[in-house]
Every structure is written in structure tokens, then in C-alpha cells.
Design an enzyme around this catalytic site. Structure first.
Site, PDB file in Angstrom:
ATOM      1  N   LYS A  21      -0.863  -2.819   8.462  1.00  0.00           N
ATOM      2  CA  LYS A  21      -1.905  -2.961   9.696  1.00  0.00           C
ATOM      3  C   LYS A  21      -2.586  -4.348   9.129  1.00  0.00           C
ATOM      4  O   LYS A  21      -1.246  -4.631   8.653  1.00  0.00           O
ATOM      5  CB  LYS A  21      -3.159  -2.490   8.968  1.00  0.00           C
ATOM      6  CG  LYS A  21      -3.273  -2.599   7.079  1.00  0.00           C
ATOM      7  CD  LYS A  21      -4.517  -1.759   6.233  1.00  0.00           C
ATOM      8  CE  LYS A  21      -5.385  -2.696   6.550  1.00  0.00           C
ATOM      9  NZ  LYS A  21      -6.057  -3.585   5.672  1.00  0.00           N
TER      10      LYS A  21
ATOM     11  N   GLU B 166     -13.042  -1.754  -6.468  1.00  0.00           N
ATOM     12  CA  GLU B 166     -11.700  -2.625  -6.644  1.00  0.00           C
ATOM     13  C   GLU B 166     -12.362  -3.657  -7.756  1.00  0.00           C
ATOM     14  O   GLU B 166     -13.524  -4.156  -7.299  1.00  0.00           O
ATOM     15  CB  GLU B 166     -10.907  -3.489  -5.196  1.00  0.00           C
ATOM     16  CG  GLU B 166     -10.304  -3.044  -4.350  1.00  0.00           C
ATOM     17  CD  GLU B 166      -9.821  -3.222  -3.660  1.00  0.00           C
ATOM     18  OE1 GLU B 166      -8.666  -3.147  -3.376  1.00  0.00           O
ATOM     19  OE2 GLU B 166     -10.202  -4.188  -2.638  1.00  0.00           O
TER      20      GLU B 166
ATOM     21  N   ASP C 164     -10.761  -4.729   6.927  1.00  0.00           N
ATOM     22  CA  ASP C 164      -9.772  -4.127   6.075  1.00  0.00           C
ATOM     23  C   ASP C 164      -9.924  -3.387   5.759  1.00  0.00           C
ATOM     24  O   ASP C 164      -8.635  -2.627   5.210  1.00  0.00           O
ATOM     25  CB  ASP C 164     -10.016  -5.902   4.888  1.00  0.00           C
ATOM     26  CG  ASP C 164      -8.642  -5.931   4.207  1.00  0.00           C
ATOM     27  OD1 ASP C 164      -7.615  -5.255   4.242  1.00  0.00           O
ATOM     28  OD2 ASP C 164      -9.062  -6.108   2.648  1.00  0.00           O
TER      29      ASP C 164
ATOM     30  N   HIS D 197      -8.406   2.709   6.468  1.00  0.00           N
ATOM     31  CA  HIS D 197      -9.250   3.382   4.731  1.00  0.00           C
ATOM     32  C   HIS D 197      -9.391   4.463   4.849  1.00  0.00           C
ATOM     33  O   HIS D 197      -9.689   5.621   4.398  1.00  0.00           O
ATOM     34  CB  HIS D 197      -8.179   3.190   3.641  1.00  0.00           C
ATOM     35  CG  HIS D 197      -7.585   1.677   4.128  1.00  0.00           C
ATOM     36  ND1 HIS D 197      -6.342   1.813   4.157  1.00  0.00           N
ATOM     37  CD2 HIS D 197      -6.904   0.737   3.039  1.00  0.00           C
ATOM     38  CE1 HIS D 197      -5.305   0.664   4.178  1.00  0.00           C
ATOM     39  NE2 HIS D 197      -5.938  -0.137   3.427  1.00  0.00           N
TER      40      HIS D 197
ATOM     41  N   LYS E   9     -14.928  -6.440  -3.769  1.00  0.00           N
ATOM     42  CA  LYS E   9     -13.968  -6.773  -4.747  1.00  0.00           C
ATOM     43  C   LYS E   9     -15.281  -6.621  -5.421  1.00  0.00           C
ATOM     44  O   LYS E   9     -15.658  -6.814  -5.039  1.00  0.00           O
ATOM     45  CB  LYS E   9     -13.122  -7.347  -3.645  1.00  0.00           C
ATOM     46  CG  LYS E   9     -12.692  -7.301  -2.775  1.00  0.00           C
ATOM     47  CD  LYS E   9     -11.536  -8.239  -2.506  1.00  0.00           C
ATOM     48  CE  LYS E   9     -10.570  -7.762  -1.000  1.00  0.00           C
ATOM     49  NZ  LYS E   9      -9.628  -6.201  -1.310  1.00  0.00           N
TER      50      LYS E   9
HETATM   51  C1  BG6 Z   1      -4.857  -3.387   1.360  1.00  0.00           C
HETATM   52  C2  BG6 Z   1      -6.149  -4.356   2.344  1.00  0.00           C
HETATM   53  O1  BG6 Z   1      -4.762  -2.295   2.758  1.00  0.00           O
HETATM   54  O2  BG6 Z   1      -5.794  -1.660   1.191  1.00  0.00           O
HETATM   55  C3  BG6 Z   1      -6.279  -5.054   0.758  1.00  0.00           C
HETATM   56  O3  BG6 Z   1      -6.197  -5.327   2.543  1.00  0.00           O
HETATM   57  C4  BG6 Z   1      -7.253  -3.733  -0.538  1.00  0.00           C
HETATM   58  O4  BG6 Z   1      -7.834  -6.087   0.885  1.00  0.00           O
HETATM   59  C5  BG6 Z   1      -5.726  -2.457  -0.560  1.00  0.00           C
HETATM   60  O5  BG6 Z   1      -7.516  -4.360  -1.813  1.00  0.00           O
HETATM   61  C6  BG6 Z   1      -6.059  -1.174  -1.396  1.00  0.00           C
HETATM   62  O6  BG6 Z   1      -5.054  -0.094  -1.724  1.00  0.00           O
HETATM   63  P1  BG6 Z   1      -4.917   0.326  -2.405  1.00  0.00           P
HETATM   64  O7  BG6 Z   1      -4.058   1.215  -2.530  1.00  0.00           O
HETATM   65  O8  BG6 Z   1      -5.070  -0.567  -4.683  1.00  0.00           O
HETATM   66  O9  BG6 Z   1      -6.996   1.294  -2.622  1.00  0.00           O
END
Ligand code: BG6
Length: 513
Positions: A169, A237, A256, A261, A361
Site C-alpha cells: 500500500k 495510535e 493512510d 485497513h 495519531k
Molecule cells: C500503516 C500506516 O499502513 O499502518 C501507518 O501507513 C500506520 O501510518 C500503520 O501507523 C499501523 O499499523 P499497525 O499494524 O501498527 O496497526
């Protein structure tokens, strides 16, 4: 606590057959993703004996390195990553299968030159001409690299060998560019050769959503608008943009996290039961539900979405800078680092059930969860007791870092008077299944090696995800935010995100632990 009737295996990512003989070609082999995720995942597969004995890796990147330099770099990186239990004998055997090719991704003859070396590695390791190309590169190279591979004859499959390409991605930056990239890929590759990766689908807890819904008889009958009041999906996050300012400042949280996701989490939570675990049977149902998400009008974007950007603040007891002071971020940036929205799904199962999503974030805690809130029981019976109100039942799917499922319900507080307390029934992955040493990429890489596309996004799914967010992108672009930064680091986002639910008489569930 209930006991497992069968002892689970705790060390292998999954019990299964070995991957096919193959060479994995990693474009972007010197990058962060390769060192942090891909190599540790391959090693975990080797340790679980899930790699073929006829497997090799060819790393491709711009910097000049010999095979030995590359092997040393990979070895240093795995040590730095804090990976546990590296078995020296296994590692030596593993790293001997690594090769390196220095090349410029822009060079027209890159793949023609690569072909010769790849052929030699293939013969030396008896990889049977099965190749999979992992594009761990900047997105602008995705289309051109696949075209170059195809014109060098490296995408051609035969009855006895396969060729596959894994695309990281972001897949496009809006609906139009995602469609254009799909077209570009489909000109030179079949859909069956294209593996669009979303690392959320590599997470055990995400895969478990399907098992939880469809392997248990008690949940599916109440998994609908008659019993469910609303659903919340939160991906919080604590990190800021870290070293990724130059990418993120052009992308923003909406692009993003949401079309990829969060859409995976929604589709697995809401899809109809597939007729089998055949890859297309599962993906047909996912695509169907994504198509059923109501596209928002401009007015709805204004009333049902919230964007935010973090200012400075305190997190974990430390002062952290504002987004606009991060490296590679414009000092007057209007990029969002927080998104919340309310979506509706237009089908019989979900009509009128709101889905509230948020991701941000610099939130106070790292926590990804899905809250299924059920309709409240009638209060009538408790009118003449000291109970003032009833709490609705919530089922929470904890995706990370806590991994498990909890069900909240009311119980009588012991004593002579009728009083209610809210209690939890908890399932924790680690307690039942032990600690897994997994990066989340093991299953996905192994699936590429055995040709299982179930956990990869099909072209129509990617486009459906973008169709949901595109009206938001358009309106947000036309009306730039004027109040950024609008939430301090270490808080749950702007006030408007709370208002979004409070207007509907609801509240976000936050997990601070
Ligand atoms: C990524 C994003 O795809 O997923 C990031 O680009 C994000 O910005 C990350 O922090 C989160 O992934 P995970 O597995 O830590 O939840």
C-alpha cells in the site's frame, strides 16, 4: 475460566504445507519494510519449516552491495530488531539463500538484466521458475516495475510454473488513480497473479473475526439490525508521523488508514457468510458489503465526518511536538492526523445501524478494537428499584495490542438492595494460545508461496474502498480546515469527534491501558 479441550500449538504461525519452491524477488530490499517485517517473517516461516528447501531471496535496490554485504546487512538488522530465539545453525542455512542485485528502478533495462541473474539463482536452488516479486518500493514504481517485469518475460506463467507480484500500500491515492493502476497492472498480468497486500489481514485477531462469527452458533443469529444498536471501530495510535513526514503529509490519515485497513475491519465484521473459504467466495462477500456502504453527499460529509491534526501535548509523561513541527512536514500543513466518521450500510442486515469509525495519531493509548453495542433491554422491570438506568451489552473485539474478545453485561451487585454493576467476560489470546512470535507477514508471505489469494485485496475491493472515501477527499479538499491543530497530543481527538456520537445519544468506548 474455561479450559481449552485441545492443547494448541504455540510456536508455529500455522500448521500447513511448505511453500512451493520459488525465488522471492524483493524490490526495495534495502528499505525499512524489508528489514523490519519481511525478513523476520521469512525467518519465522523457516523456523516453522514452512519454507521449501528450494527457496531463495533476491534483493534488489539502488545501492551497490555484494551478496555478502547484503547478508551481513540482513543479519545486523534482525539482531537490531530484537527478534528472539535466533538459532545460529538455522540462520546460517537461511541467510545462504540470499542474493543481491544493484539496479536503478528507473532504468529501462533493469528487468532484462535482472532476468539473467534470477535464472542462475533459480537453477542453483531448483526453484522451478516460480517467482514472486515483492514491491516494497515507493508507490510510483508499482505500475512501471510490473510493466518492466512483463516486457522482460518475467510475468509469463506456464503449466508448471507461476509468477506473482505483491503490491504494497498505498494502492493509488484516490479512486481514479487506483482504477488507473488496476488497469495498468491488468494489461500485463492476470488478476490471479496480483496480490494486493493489506497487513491488517495478516493479524490473527483480524482473521479471527471470521472464525468468531462463523464457527460459533450463538452470535450470527443476533448479528444484525434487530439486535445491534451500533458498531464502533477505533484504530488509535500513540505514535506521531515519525520519519514518514514526506509521505504522510501528502497522504493524511484518511487515505493512510480508511480505504484499506478500516475497510477490511468493516467488511469482515459485516459481510454475509461466504459459501466456502475459496478465495473468491470470501472476497465476493467482502466486495458486496463494501459496495453497500452508502456514499456520502456533500451535506453528509459535513455532518458525518470529523478531521483533526495534533498539536503539541503530553504523552506517556513526556512533551511531544505538534504535527507541524515534525520533520518533513510543512509548517502550515493542513493534513489530517485524525479522522472520525459515521457510515451506513444499505442492506437488509444493517439498514439504519450506524458504524462509527475513528483513527488517529498521538492518541493517549495504542488500541485497535471493534465495539458491537447491542440494543438495550427494556427498563420497565427496574422502574421501582434503585437501579437508575441499564447499560447496553457490548461485545468488544480487541485487535491490538491486547488481543482477545470481551463481553460486557450487567450483574447484580451482592447485597439486600437491587443494584447493578457492569462486568466483563474476557478471552485473551495469550492466556489460551501462548505468545506467538509473529510479525503479521508470515501468513501473507506463505499464502503467496502456495497461491492462496483469500487474504489479498481484489481490484474491485480496492476500488470499492476508495469509492467510500472519495467524496470525503473531494469535499475536504474544497474546504480546507481552518482550525488546525485542533487536538493536543495525548487526547482522543477533537471535540467534534465526541459530538458526532453524542448527537446520536452515544459515546466512544476508550481503552486507556
Ligand atoms: C500503516 C500506516 O499502513 O499502518 C501507518 O501507513 C500506520 O501510518 C500503520 O501507523 C499501523 O499499523 P499497525 O499494524 O501498527 O496497526
Amino acid at each position: 475460566m474455561a479450559q481449552l479441550t485441545e492443547q494448541p500449538t504455540t510456536t508455529t504461525p500455522r500448521i500447513g504445507k511448505q511453500g512451493d519452491p520459488c525465488v522471492m524477488v524483493i524490490f526495495g530490499a534495502a528499505g525499512d519494510l524489508t528489514g523490519r517485517k519481511l525478513i523476520p517473517a521469512l525467518y519465522n516461516l523457516a523456523r516453522a519449516d514452512l519454507l521449501s528447501k528450494e527457496f531463495a531471496v533476491l534483493g534488489v535496490a539502488r545501492s551497490q552491495m555484494s551478496n555478502d554485504d547484503f547478508r551481513k546487512k540482513v543479519t545486523d538488522e534482525i539482531k537490531e530488531s530484537g527478534a528472539e530465539d535466533i538459532d545460529p545453525t538455522l540462520w546460517d542455512n537461511f541467510i545462504r539463500r540470499f542474493y543481491y542485485f544493484a539496479g536503478d528502478f528507473n532504468a529501462p533495462d533493469l528487468c532484462a538484466k535482472l532476468k539473467e541473474y534470477l535464472g542462475k539463482i533459480d537453477r542453483d536452488h531448483s526453484a522451478q521458475q516460480n517467482y514472486f516479486y515483492y514491491l516494497a518500493t515507493a508507490p510510483s514504481y508499482f505500475g512501471p516495475l510490473v510493466e518492466k517485469l512483463a516486457s522482460a518475460g518475467l510475468m509469463e506463467q506456464g503449466a508448471d510454473h507461476w509468477r506473482r507480484v505483491v503490491i504494497e500500500k498505498p494502492f493509488g491515492h484516490d479512486l481514479a488513480s487506483a482504477k488507473a493502476l488496476n488497469q495498468q497492472l491488468r494489461k500485463v498480468a492476470e488478476e490471479k497473479q496480483i496480490y494486493r497486500i493489506d497487513h491488517y489481514l495478516g493479524k490473527e485477531t483480524v482473521q479471527n473475526i471470521m472464525a468468531f462469527r462463523f464457527a460459533n452458533g450463538i452470535f450470527e443469529p443476533i448479528w444484525n439490525r434487530r439486535y445491534i444498536d451500533h458498531v464502533q471501530i477505533s484504530v488509535a495510535e500513540t505514535v506521531g508521523v515519525e520519519q514518514r513526514g514526506s509521505y504522510f503529509d501528502h497522504a493524511g490519515s484518511l487515505r493512510d488508514m480508511v480505504p484499506n485497513h478500516i475497510m477490511q475491519l468493516i467488511s469482515l465484521t459485516t459481510m454475509e457468510p461466504p459459501i466456502s473459504f475459496d478465495p473468491d467466495a470470501v472476497r465476493d462477500e467482502q466486495a458486496k458489503i463494501l459496495h453497500a456502504i452508502q456514499p456520502m453527499s456533500d451535506e453528509e460529509v459535513l455532518s458525518r465526518t470529523v478531521r483533526g491534526q495534533y498539536g503539541e501535548g503530553t504523552l506517556g509523561g513526556e512533551r511531544v511536538p505538534a504535527y507541524r513541527s515534525e520533520s518533513d512536514v510543512a509548517p502550515d500543513s493542513r493534513t489530517e492526523t485524525f479522522v472520525a466518521m459515521k457510515l451506513l450500510i444499505d442492506n437488509w442486515r444493517w439498514a439504519d445501524v450506524p458504524f462509527y469509525l475513528r483513527t488517529g495519531k498521538r492518541m493517549p493509548a495504542r488500541h485497535t478494537h471493534i465495539v458491537i453495542q447491542f440494543r438495550q433491554a427494556p427498563f420497565v422491570l427496574f422502574r421501582d428499584t434503585s437501579v437508575e438506568h441499564l447499560m447496553p451489552n457490548q461485545l468488544v473485539l480487541h485487535i491490538q495490542p491486547e488481543e482477545g474478545i470481551s463481553l460486557q453485561f450487567a450483574a447484580k451487585v451482592p447485597g439486600p438492595v437491587m443494584r447493578l454493576g457492569t462486568v466483563d467476560m474476557n478471552f485473551e489470546y495469550q492466556k489460551y494460545f501462548g505468545k506467538q512470535s509473529s510479525t503479521g507477514y508470515e501468513r501473507l508471505l506463505h499464502d503467496c508461496m502456495i497461491g492462496d489469494q483469500t487474504l489479498f485485496q481484489r481490484a474491485d475491493m480496492v476500488e470499492a474502498g476508495w469509492s467510500v472515501v472519495n467524496p470525503v477527499l473531494d469535499l475536504w479538499k474544497a474546504l480546507p480546515p481552518r482550525n488546525f491543530p485542533n487536538y493536543p497530543s495525548g487526547t482522543w481527538g477533537p471535540k467534534e469527534a465526541n459530538d458526532l456520537l453524542e448527537r446520536d445519544g452515544r459515546r466512544w468506548r476508550n481503552f486507556e491501558k
